[in-house]
Write an enzyme that holds these catalytic residues in place. Structure first.
Site, PDB file in Angstrom:
ATOM      1  N   ASN A   1       0.812  -1.225   0.000  1.00 27.94           N
ATOM      2  CA  ASN A   1       0.000   0.000   0.000  1.00 27.94           C
ATOM      3  C   ASN A   1       0.850   1.282   0.000  1.00 27.94           C
ATOM      4  O   ASN A   1       0.310   2.369   0.145  1.00 27.94           O
ATOM      5  CB  ASN A   1      -0.968   0.008   1.184  1.00 27.94           C
ATOM      6  CG  ASN A   1      -0.248   0.026   2.525  1.00 27.94           C
ATOM      7  OD1 ASN A   1       0.972  -0.094   2.594  1.00 27.94           O
ATOM      8  ND2 ASN A   1      -1.014   0.169   3.594  1.00 27.94           N
TER       9      ASN A   1
ATOM     10  N   ASN B   1       3.072   3.592  12.647  1.00 28.77           N
ATOM     11  CA  ASN B   1       3.362   2.378  13.416  1.00 28.77           C
ATOM     12  C   ASN B   1       4.518   2.659  14.362  1.00 28.77           C
ATOM     13  O   ASN B   1       5.681   2.670  13.929  1.00 28.77           O
ATOM     14  CB  ASN B   1       3.761   1.222  12.475  1.00 28.77           C
ATOM     15  CG  ASN B   1       2.629   0.758  11.590  1.00 28.77           C
ATOM     16  OD1 ASN B   1       1.484   1.135  11.786  1.00 28.77           O
ATOM     17  ND2 ASN B   1       2.945  -0.079  10.617  1.00 28.77           N
TER      18      ASN B   1
ATOM     19  N   PRO C   1      -4.482   9.491   4.424  1.00 25.80           N
ATOM     20  CA  PRO C   1      -4.611   9.103   3.010  1.00 25.80           C
ATOM     21  C   PRO C   1      -5.797   8.165   2.799  1.00 25.80           C
ATOM     22  O   PRO C   1      -6.074   7.310   3.641  1.00 25.80           O
ATOM     23  CB  PRO C   1      -3.299   8.378   2.717  1.00 25.80           C
ATOM     24  CG  PRO C   1      -2.440   8.525   3.915  1.00 25.80           C
ATOM     25  CD  PRO C   1      -3.316   8.894   5.066  1.00 25.80           C
TER      26      PRO C   1
ATOM     27  N   HIS D   1      -5.564   6.645  10.678  1.00 28.02           N
ATOM     28  CA  HIS D   1      -4.375   6.788   9.824  1.00 28.02           C
ATOM     29  C   HIS D   1      -4.674   6.624   8.344  1.00 28.02           C
ATOM     30  O   HIS D   1      -3.801   6.857   7.514  1.00 28.02           O
ATOM     31  CB  HIS D   1      -3.314   5.787  10.232  1.00 28.02           C
ATOM     32  CG  HIS D   1      -3.419   4.431   9.575  1.00 28.02           C
ATOM     33  ND1 HIS D   1      -4.555   3.654   9.602  1.00 28.02           N
ATOM     34  CD2 HIS D   1      -2.515   3.731   8.847  1.00 28.02           C
ATOM     35  CE1 HIS D   1      -4.346   2.530   8.953  1.00 28.02           C
ATOM     36  NE2 HIS D   1      -3.128   2.543   8.478  1.00 28.02           N
ATOM     37  N   GLY D   2      -5.887   6.193   7.977  1.00 30.42           N
ATOM     38  CA  GLY D   2      -6.181   5.968   6.564  1.00 30.42           C
ATOM     39  C   GLY D   2      -7.606   5.502   6.384  1.00 30.42           C
ATOM     40  O   GLY D   2      -8.435   5.630   7.286  1.00 30.42           O
TER      41      GLY D   2
ATOM     42  N   GLY E   1      -8.561   2.276   5.687  1.00 29.45           N
ATOM     43  CA  GLY E   1      -8.785   0.972   6.297  1.00 29.45           C
ATOM     44  C   GLY E   1      -9.251  -0.035   5.259  1.00 29.45           C
ATOM     45  O   GLY E   1     -10.262   0.156   4.586  1.00 29.45           O
TER      46      GLY E   1
END
Length: 479
Positions: free
Chosen positions: A201, A328, A376, A402-403, A405
């Site tokens: 990704n 992370n 993002p 964070h994104g 998913g």
């Protein structure tokens, strides 16, 4: 949803039961919860709540999905004296993260040159599994210095400017990094991979600012509608993977040595103050510093590619780092718990730090508005720039999503993609793409992900992060 209790429109509780030390809490709308409730990730939220020293809650953001041990989208704060550190709570791609770059260019300047621009970026930024060779290989001695000093070291080597350092989380260096705890195998993998994108990704994306939700905050970032920005998403490459793999073995032995009772062996952990815990922390911080350096070098290469393709000067391009954040990571931070300020080790796995205004960790320029939170989405729709809030500091240990998913496996996404002309599908959405192979594109098509606007709206509605701008991709590089 019988196993979950809805607290409010945006928050659900996983009730404490059995040997859970704290309850779980999941941020989600009813719509998102329909994709979450039957996923094993809910059991993982419950499992994390069993870990010694966990404080208040086992938390999950709305982009939650299954991961190794901890769910991706999980946040857990551990007591710094009696708690544990778990490699599965950080993940294999240590300090996978995102950086957002602004430019002086507008959509009109780039839209007819997007193909040659992508081609130059694709030539200059190595992408794909095992990609290497962006800069000359590093000796072990050079690599040791780089993973100890972080992003400032690659700036000294000529990749970027001192100004960049102020706009990187932790100023691009986790203190306490210990190169001696990183194996020779990990260093061998890392010595060739600084400045590379990798696969999966990870991506480099050219976007334009499609919509602004808060003009005052956007102006602090120097953003306006239709401005060109670039997003870089990658991490610590083979070095970080090897660090995680090496230390999972030692922490699995530590579980037996210290008599830790776990519901899932993938939660392998060690007491923070044990030799095994200290060893992992030293190596993890070194890998995190590698990732900061990796994104810093890619930023420098991208800047050169823009100027070469468009035949413009640094002043005309004015590529500026808005912010660089970790996804992370495990870090020691001070947070208020039951009215007292305490130090906890916050595991964020697929989660973003989201500090509110006036936090001393923020650059002076951002203290009045809060930390930039970069979220993002998939490569066909949009991404978001948000800011952290005071409520994040009280409710989520200063953490957010964070994104988008992932909501289906790579195998399932590839199967659906077989019947599609993927390049034309993305082009119909206004996105050009270059990748090493069709397999990665098939695995990463938009149908594999939740709509990131649903995710961001939950955190905005909950008051954890506030939306500032929506960014629309026009060109993407994948490994």
């Amino acid at each position: 949803m019988g196993q979950l209790r809805q607290i409010n429109e945006h928050l659900w509780e996983v009730p404490k039961r059995g040997n859970m030390r704290v309850p779980g809490r999941i941020y989600a709308s009813k719509k998102l919860m329909r994709t979450i409730e039957n996923d094993p990730c809910v059991d993982q939220v419950r499992n994390v709540a069993h870990l010694p020293g966990i404080v208040k809650y086992s938390l999950a953001m709305p982009d939650i999905h299954w991961g190794y041990g901890f769910p991706i989208g999980g946040v857990a704060a551990m007591d710094s004296e009696d708690g544990v550190i778990s490699p599965g709570g950080v993940g294999y791609d240590i300090n996978c993260g995102v950086r957002l770059l602004s430019t002086n260019l507008m959509l009109e300047d780039v839209k007819d040159r997007i193909r040659p621009l992508l081609a130059q970026l694709f030539r200059d930024v190595p992408a794909g599994v095992g990609s290497h060779g962006a800069i000359p290989n590093l000796s072990h001695r050079e690599l040791d210095r780089l993973i100890a000093e972080g992003a400032s070291r690659v700036v000294q080597m000529g990749y970027g400017t001192r100004e960049d350092i102020d706009y990187i989380e932790e100023r691009g260096c986790l203190e306490g990094a210990d190169p001696s705890q990183v194996s020779d195998r990990a260093k061998q993998r890392g010595s060739k991979q600084i400045g590379t994108l990798g696969s999966g990704n990870h991506f480099l994306e050219i976007d334009h600012v499609e919509e602004i939700f808060n003009n005052d905050v956007a102006s602090v970032f120097g953003l306006e509608k239709n401005q060109i920005v670039t997003i870089i998403h990658t991490g610590s490459r083979g070095l970080g993977y090897q660090v995680c793999d090496d230390h999972l073995k030692t922490t699995q032995r530590a579980v037996e040595r210290y008599g830790v009772n776990l519901p899932d062996r993938q939660l392998a952990c060690a007491p923070i103050k044990s030799p095994e815990g200290r060893s992992y922390l030293g190596a993890m911080r070194a890998a995190a510093n590698f990732a900061f350096c990796n994104r810093q070098v890619i930023k420098h290469i991208a800047e050169q590619a823009f100027m070469k393709t468009l035949s413009i000067s640094p002043e005309e391009l004015r590529m500026r780092l808005i912010y660089d954040i970790c996804h992370n990571i495990a870090k020691f931070e001070k947070h208020k718990v039951d009215g007292d300020t305490v130090t906890v080790c916050v595991h964020r796995k697929g989660a973003t730090r989201s500090f509110g205004p006036n936090n001393p960790e923020l650059p002076e320029q951002y203290k009045p508005i809060g930390q930039p939170v970069l979220v993002p989405g998939d490569m066909g729709r949009y991404s978001y720039l948000c800011v952290g809030t005071d409520k994040a500091m009280t409710d989520t240990f200063g953490s957010s999503c964070h994104g988008a998913g992932r909501m289906m496996s790579r195998t399932k996404s590839s199967k659906i993609s077989r019947s599609m002309n993927m390049i034309e599908e993305l082009r119909s959405r206004g996105v050009e793409i270059m990748a090493r192979g069709k397999r990665t594109i098939a695995e990463e098509m938009p149908h594999a992900y939740k709509d990131v606007s649903d995710v961001v709206d939950v955190m905005d509605g909950a008051g954890i992060t506030l939306k500032v701008a929506r960014l629309k991709p026009i060109g993407v590089i994948k490994g």
